[in-house]
Each structure stands twice: as structure tokens, then as C-alpha cells.
Design an enzyme around this catalytic site. Structure first.
Site, PDB file in Angstrom:
ATOM      1  N   TYR A   1      -8.996  -6.232  13.622  1.00 11.72           N
ATOM      2  CA  TYR A   1      -8.248  -5.818  12.333  1.00 11.72           C
ATOM      3  C   TYR A   1      -8.422  -7.024  11.307  1.00 11.72           C
ATOM      4  O   TYR A   1      -8.285  -8.207  11.573  1.00 11.72           O
ATOM      5  CB  TYR A   1      -6.819  -5.556  12.495  1.00 11.72           C
ATOM      6  CG  TYR A   1      -6.127  -4.999  11.247  1.00 11.72           C
ATOM      7  CD1 TYR A   1      -6.399  -3.730  10.842  1.00 11.72           C
ATOM      8  CD2 TYR A   1      -5.592  -5.801  10.568  1.00 11.72           C
ATOM      9  CE1 TYR A   1      -5.796  -3.298   9.641  1.00 11.72           C
ATOM     10  CE2 TYR A   1      -5.114  -5.571   8.992  1.00 11.72           C
ATOM     11  CZ  TYR A   1      -5.154  -4.241   8.938  1.00 11.72           C
ATOM     12  OH  TYR A   1      -4.651  -3.890   7.702  1.00 11.72           O
TER      13      TYR A   1
ATOM     14  N   LYS B   1     -18.800  28.372 -28.964  1.00 14.62           N
ATOM     15  CA  LYS B   1     -19.280  27.796 -27.531  1.00 14.62           C
ATOM     16  C   LYS B   1     -18.367  28.600 -26.438  1.00 14.62           C
ATOM     17  O   LYS B   1     -17.237  28.830 -26.365  1.00 14.62           O
ATOM     18  CB  LYS B   1     -18.805  26.271 -27.595  1.00 14.62           C
ATOM     19  CG  LYS B   1     -19.662  25.425 -28.409  1.00 14.62           C
ATOM     20  CD  LYS B   1     -21.248  25.649 -28.085  1.00 14.62           C
ATOM     21  CE  LYS B   1     -21.715  25.077 -26.784  1.00 14.62           C
ATOM     22  NZ  LYS B   1     -21.369  23.526 -26.770  1.00 14.62           N
TER      23      LYS B   1
ATOM     24  N   SER C   1     -14.862  25.045 -27.208  1.00 16.51           N
ATOM     25  CA  SER C   1     -14.976  23.891 -28.017  1.00 16.51           C
ATOM     26  C   SER C   1     -13.924  23.930 -28.973  1.00 16.51           C
ATOM     27  O   SER C   1     -13.582  24.736 -29.663  1.00 16.51           O
ATOM     28  CB  SER C   1     -16.564  23.933 -28.564  1.00 16.51           C
ATOM     29  OG  SER C   1     -16.694  23.134 -29.653  1.00 16.51           O
TER      30      SER C   1
ATOM     31  N   SER D   1       0.809  -1.229  -0.099  1.00 18.74           N
ATOM     32  CA  SER D   1      -0.080   0.002  -0.031  1.00 18.74           C
ATOM     33  C   SER D   1       1.007   1.196  -0.111  1.00 18.74           C
ATOM     34  O   SER D   1       0.355   2.357  -0.008  1.00 18.74           O
ATOM     35  CB  SER D   1      -0.981  -0.031   1.169  1.00 18.74           C
ATOM     36  OG  SER D   1      -0.228  -0.038   2.321  1.00 18.74           O
TER      37      SER D   1
ATOM     38  N   HIS E   1     -40.471  23.364  -8.877  1.00 17.52           N
ATOM     39  CA  HIS E   1     -40.601  22.356  -9.793  1.00 17.52           C
ATOM     40  C   HIS E   1     -40.183  22.951 -11.002  1.00 17.52           C
ATOM     41  O   HIS E   1     -40.237  22.667 -12.357  1.00 17.52           O
ATOM     42  CB  HIS E   1     -42.199  22.160  -9.911  1.00 17.52           C
ATOM     43  CG  HIS E   1     -43.004  21.779  -9.004  1.00 17.52           C
ATOM     44  ND1 HIS E   1     -43.199  20.686  -8.355  1.00 17.52           N
ATOM     45  CD2 HIS E   1     -43.540  22.678  -7.958  1.00 17.52           C
ATOM     46  CE1 HIS E   1     -43.778  20.683  -7.384  1.00 17.52           C
ATOM     47  NE2 HIS E   1     -44.012  21.924  -7.306  1.00 17.52           N
TER      48      HIS E   1
ATOM     49  N   ASN F   1     -18.516  27.126 -22.540  1.00 22.10           N
ATOM     50  CA  ASN F   1     -18.971  26.261 -21.822  1.00 22.10           C
ATOM     51  C   ASN F   1     -18.566  26.383 -19.986  1.00 22.10           C
ATOM     52  O   ASN F   1     -17.808  26.684 -19.813  1.00 22.10           O
ATOM     53  CB  ASN F   1     -18.524  24.600 -22.420  1.00 22.10           C
ATOM     54  CG  ASN F   1     -19.002  24.380 -23.755  1.00 22.10           C
ATOM     55  OD1 ASN F   1     -20.104  24.707 -24.190  1.00 22.10           O
ATOM     56  ND2 ASN F   1     -18.297  23.790 -24.388  1.00 22.10           N
TER      57      ASN F   1
ATOM     58  N   LYS G   1      -8.241   3.573   2.634  1.00 24.41           N
ATOM     59  CA  LYS G   1      -7.453   4.917   2.299  1.00 24.41           C
ATOM     60  C   LYS G   1      -7.895   5.484   0.983  1.00 24.41           C
ATOM     61  O   LYS G   1      -7.961   6.734   1.301  1.00 24.41           O
ATOM     62  CB  LYS G   1      -6.130   4.295   2.653  1.00 24.41           C
ATOM     63  CG  LYS G   1      -5.485   4.204   3.941  1.00 24.41           C
ATOM     64  CD  LYS G   1      -4.224   3.690   4.058  1.00 24.41           C
ATOM     65  CE  LYS G   1      -4.085   2.980   5.335  1.00 24.41           C
ATOM     66  NZ  LYS G   1      -4.981   1.777   5.364  1.00 24.41           N
TER      67      LYS G   1
ATOM     68  N   GLN H   1      -7.493  -1.967   4.994  1.00 24.62           N
ATOM     69  CA  GLN H   1      -6.561  -1.298   4.147  1.00 24.62           C
ATOM     70  C   GLN H   1      -7.067  -0.490   3.160  1.00 24.62           C
ATOM     71  O   GLN H   1      -6.562   0.524   2.322  1.00 24.62           O
ATOM     72  CB  GLN H   1      -5.290  -2.174   3.825  1.00 24.62           C
ATOM     73  CG  GLN H   1      -4.338  -1.421   2.717  1.00 24.62           C
ATOM     74  CD  GLN H   1      -3.028  -2.313   2.495  1.00 24.62           C
ATOM     75  OE1 GLN H   1      -2.178  -2.507   3.442  1.00 24.62           O
ATOM     76  NE2 GLN H   1      -2.957  -2.787   1.488  1.00 24.62           N
TER      77      GLN H   1
ATOM     78  N   GLU I   1     -20.330  21.651 -14.238  1.00 25.41           N
ATOM     79  CA  GLU I   1     -20.522  20.341 -14.780  1.00 25.41           C
ATOM     80  C   GLU I   1     -19.878  19.575 -13.790  1.00 25.41           C
ATOM     81  O   GLU I   1     -20.321  18.443 -13.680  1.00 25.41           O
ATOM     82  CB  GLU I   1     -20.371  20.274 -16.201  1.00 25.41           C
ATOM     83  CG  GLU I   1     -21.542  21.058 -17.050  1.00 25.41           C
ATOM     84  CD  GLU I   1     -21.125  20.833 -18.702  1.00 25.41           C
ATOM     85  OE1 GLU I   1     -20.921  19.885 -19.265  1.00 25.41           O
ATOM     86  OE2 GLU I   1     -21.019  22.020 -19.127  1.00 25.41           O
TER      87      GLU I   1
ATOM     88  N   ASN J   1      -1.560  -2.335  13.446  1.00 18.55           N
ATOM     89  CA  ASN J   1      -2.867  -1.998  13.484  1.00 18.55           C
ATOM     90  C   ASN J   1      -3.323  -0.980  14.348  1.00 18.55           C
ATOM     91  O   ASN J   1      -4.189  -0.097  13.954  1.00 18.55           O
ATOM     92  CB  ASN J   1      -3.787  -3.401  14.176  1.00 18.55           C
ATOM     93  CG  ASN J   1      -3.279  -4.706  13.257  1.00 18.55           C
ATOM     94  OD1 ASN J   1      -2.795  -4.490  12.363  1.00 18.55           O
ATOM     95  ND2 ASN J   1      -3.816  -5.768  13.961  1.00 18.55           N
TER      96      ASN J   1
END
Ligand code: ARG
Length: 457
Positions: free
Chosen positions: A316, A282, A276, A22, A155, A284, A324, A321, A289, A109
């Protein structure tokens, strides 16, 4: 050679190594792990398990290792499975024989649980701080456009005019609740697992309260098995971040709408928009988004951890692990979105004329007519019907609502209600969007902001 080679006659299969290592992602924990180890070393000295000199040597060694990480000079060795083993290996190299004492009465641990709590405590503070910065931005943008108003929607249909500041502060309140939740989580996670050992504690004379205090934890664990297996704090943090993300996604969606040609309520700065590759015209709102889109991974990270935890036996298990990467990912991405939205709101130019014109849609005056009738003593249901009939007639005939009302027995009695923005001046109920109620809300928001800032420290 691994730290546990004593029991084994064969090295680890390469595939198992790839599966289980890890370090490639948990190396970011180095500073928190070293802080935990320093407290642990002091605790060993306090327990008489290290001499004063041994303790000083190890502390200096850990400081040197931290510098190696900070300056990019730390070199991972072949057997460094995770950040904890890498640091212990290096400490042993640098400190000589005393390095072999650093892991006394400790297991990875309780070590990893401590390190991760320290990391999460800091991360939660960072996210909360950045949320408060965005709150301040929302308030400032509202204050910069004090007279601006727009249609409020239900709405996604025009409902009643609202002040822009009120609208932006609605988002601010949700972020303030997020900060309150994060601080609450931070307080709950602020308990030290150090000294729990592998799962059951130790026969050696350590005092978990000593290390807990050194690390600024509120208290030390009460149950060693719980201490090493609890990841509630990660789940809670991921939930709190996911909810921040969901709030940000709603703000993002709104910015997308506002900046369309169809709404045209606001224009994002060129520095917060993209073009674009094909269509020259464009502009954007990718920032909005992505604010909307990132919420998906934040919810996914929470889900991933909850599923990982489900059904795990005490105490444990290596499954843990997997806590993370979701945490690191959520912290990183929520901070990115918070900063990007802060910039986007600061770059936003409001088309206050367009927004006001939309809010001055005469049909939105219907409720004000009904309420004016109520003020004259007419029961609300009857008043609603009278106003509804005017609306129906206006829609059918294509005549303006004001002209329909004028042509009725009421004549010009309600003309003042049709003045631009009139409803905002008339609306006074506490918490409402009216010019009369705005000051009270602003002061409530400011005091909540100050209180959370103080709590955050
Ligand atoms: N890298 C491990 C983790 O993140 C550290 C703990 C390993 N403990 C063990 N018994 N294998 O959880």
C-alpha cells in the site's frame, strides 16, 4: 486527536491535513464501508475475538451510523481524515469501550480495498444495467420505424442504403460488448481483500473466507500484499467505462450530424435540445455534443489512474488514495450520458423521407448493377468496371445513372434496381442490412440482451 496519536508528539500540519484528508470525497463510500465493517465484526466473533454480545452491540452501532448518513445527520468531527476513521470514531462514541475493538486485525489498507471493491461491484452493475436500457431503446426506436432507411456511409461518403434499425443495432452491439466486458471485470474484482491487514496478515485467528462469504465475494485473497495494493479492478473498470464513453461519443457525433440542416435525417424533441442566448432560430443538439465531449474526461480518468499506479512499490502507498475521484467521476458521468442519450433517442423524430431520398441516390445502385452482372456469370472485376464506367459517364454528363444505363446495350434490364429501397429487398447475406436478414439479427440481439440481463441479475 488522531487514531495513531500514541506515536507522535505533535499534531498534523494544516497543509498536510488538507492534502491528505479524503473524507470530503470518500464519504460516498459509507454504505459499502459499513457493510465491510459488519462482516469484519462477524468475522471477529467467529474467530472468538468478540463475544456474541459485543458483536451485536457493534452491529447495532454500525446500523445506527448508517442511518445517520442516510438521514444527513452524520456530523464529521475534526480528526475524521477519511470515511473509515470517521465511522470508527463514531462507533467508539456510540458503542462505548467495545468500539475500541472494531479495528482488531484490520488495517485501513485492507478495509479501503474491500470497501472500494464493494462500491465498484455495485457501480459496474449500474453502468451495465443502464447500457442495457440504452440497447433496448435503440432496438425499440428501430422497431418503431421498421421501413425507414438511410444511406450507410464509409469515409462519411454515401456507400449503400441501410435500414435504420440495422444502423441503430450496430451501436447496440457495441454496447452489448461493453456490458459483457463490465460483467467480466465484475467477476474478476469479486475477490475479498479483507483480512490482509496492513500488508502481511495477522497473528490473530481470523478466517478471511468467513468475511468473503458474508460479503458475497467469490473467494478471499490468496496473497495479502497483492490484496492491499491491487487496483487493477479500478483501472479495468475505468477502461470499460471509457470505452462505453467512446461508443457514446460516436453516437453523439452521429446525432449531431443527423440533426443538422445539411443532413436533416432527424429532429430531437424540444425537451432534449437547447436554444441560443442570441440567435432566436437555434435549436442545438447539446445533449449529443456532451455525449461526445464527456468521453474526454472518461479517458482522462483512466489515464490518471494508470499513471498513479505506474512504478508504485509494493504494497500500500498513499498514492492509492488517488484511485477514488477518477472512479467516482467516471461512474457518475457515464451514467448521466447513458440516461441522457436514452431520452434523446426516445425524443428523436426521423425524417424518413429525407433519409430515404438520400439513400435512393442513384449512384448507390452501381454496386447492385455490378452484383447483377456477377449473378449472370461475369467476373466481379469486369462487372465493377462496367458499373464504374456508367457512374463516370453519369457524373461527367450530369445525366442520371438510370438513363445512362438505359442508353447502353443493357437497355432497361436493370430498371428494377433503381426502385426506391430495392437494394434492401435484394440484400440477403446473413448479418447484412437487408429486409431478409433483419429478423435473424434481431433475434440474435435479443438473445444476447436476455443472456446479459440474466447474468447481471
Ligand atoms: N483514505 C485512505 C485511502 O483511500 C485509506 C487508507 C489509508 N491507509 C494508510 N496507511 N494511510 O487509501
Amino acid at each position: 486527536m488522531t487514531l495513531w496519536a500514541g506515536r507522535f508528539s505533535q499534531g498534523m500540519d494544516e497543509t498536510l491535513w488538507d492534502l491528505s484528508e479524503s473524507f470530503s470525497f470518500d464519504h460516498v463510500l459509507y454504505a459499502h464501508d459499513i457493510a465491510g465493517s459488519m462482516a469484519h465484526v462477524r468475522g471477529l466473533e467467529a474467530a472468538g475475538l468478540l463475544s456474541g454480545e459485543e458483536c451485536s452491540t457493534l452491529l447495532a452501532t454500525l446500523t445506527a451510523i448508517k442511518e445517520e448518513f442516510e438521514t444527513g445527520r452524520f456530523v464529521r468531527a475534526d480528526g475524521d481524515e477519511d470515511i473509515h476513521m470517521a465511522i470508527e470514531r463514531r462507533a467508539t462514541e456510540l458503542a462505548g469501550p467495545v468500539g475500541a475493538k472494531i479495528h482488531t486485525s484490520r488495517s485501513r489498507n485492507d478495509q479501503v480495498a474491500t470497501t472500494l471493491r464493494l462500491f465498484t461491484r455495485d457501480a459496474v452493475g449500474q453502468v451495465a444495467r443502464q447500457c442495457l436500457t440504452l440497447v433496448a431503446t435503440l432496438v425499440a426506436v428501430g422497431e418503431a420505424n421498421p421501413n425507414a432507411y438511410l444511406p450507410g456511409y464509409t469515409h462519411l461518403q454515401r456507400a449503400q442504403p441501410v435500414l435504420l434499425s440495422h444502423h441503430l443495432q450496430a451501436h447496440a452491439w457495441s454496447l452489448l460488448r461493453d456490458v459483457d466486458r463490465l460483467l467480466d471485470a465484475r467477476d474478476r474484482l469479486n475477490v475479498s481483500p479483507l483480512g490482509a491487514g496492513a500488508l502481511a496478515g495477522t497473528s490473530l485467528p481470523i478466517q478471511p473466507t468467513v468475511t468473503a462469504e458474508l460479503l458475497g465475494f467469490r473467494e478471499a485473497f490468496a496473497n495479502s500484499m497483492d490484496a492491499v495494493s491491487d487496483r487493477d479492478f479500478v483501472a479495468e473498470t475505468l477502461f470499460d467505462i471509457a470505452l462505453v464513453g467512446i461508443h457514446l461519443s460516436r453516437m453523439g457525433e452521429e446525432l449531431v450530424l443527423w440533426t443538422t440542416s445539411e443532413f436533416n435525417f432527424a429532429v430531437l424533441g424540444d425537451d432534449f435540445t437547447t436554444g441560443s442566448s442570441m440567435l432566436p432560430q437555434k435549436k442545438n443538439s447539446d445533449v449529443a455534443e456532451l455525449a461526445r465531449g464527456k468521453s474526454g474526461r472518461l479517458v482522462g480518468n483512466l489515464t490518471a489512474l494508470l499513471v498513479t499506479l505506474k512504478g508504485l512499490p509494493l504494497s500500500y502507498n498513499r498514492d492509492l488514495q488517488e484511485d477514488k475521484e477518477p472512479l467516482f467521476d467516471s461512474v457518475r458521468h457515464v451514467l448521466l450520458v447513458l440516461r441522457a442519450l436514452e431520452g434523446a433517442y426516445n425524443s428523436l423524430q426521423f425524417r424518413t423521407d429525407v433519409a430515404a431520398a438520400a439513400a435512393d441516390d442513384q449512384l448507390l445502385v452501381a454496386i447492385d448493377i455490378a452484383e447483377a452482372l456477377v449473378a449472370e456469370g461475369i467476373p466481379f472485376r469486369q462487372a465493377h468496371e462496367v458499373a464504374g464506367k456508367f457512374v463516370g459517364e453519369a457524373v461527367r454528363s450530369g445525366e442520371s445513372l438510370q438513363n445512362v444505363v438505359r442508353a447502353s446495350t443493357y437497355g432497361e434490364r436493370f430498371d428494377a434496381l433503381f426502385a426506391p429501397g430495392a437494394a434492401l429487398g435484394n440484400r440477403k447475406s446473413p448479418g447484412s442490412s437487408g429486409t431478409g436478414a433483419a429478423a435473424l439479427q434481431a433475434s440474435r440481439l435479443r438473445s444476447q440482451l436476455d443472456a446479459l440481463r440474466a447474468q447481471l441479475g
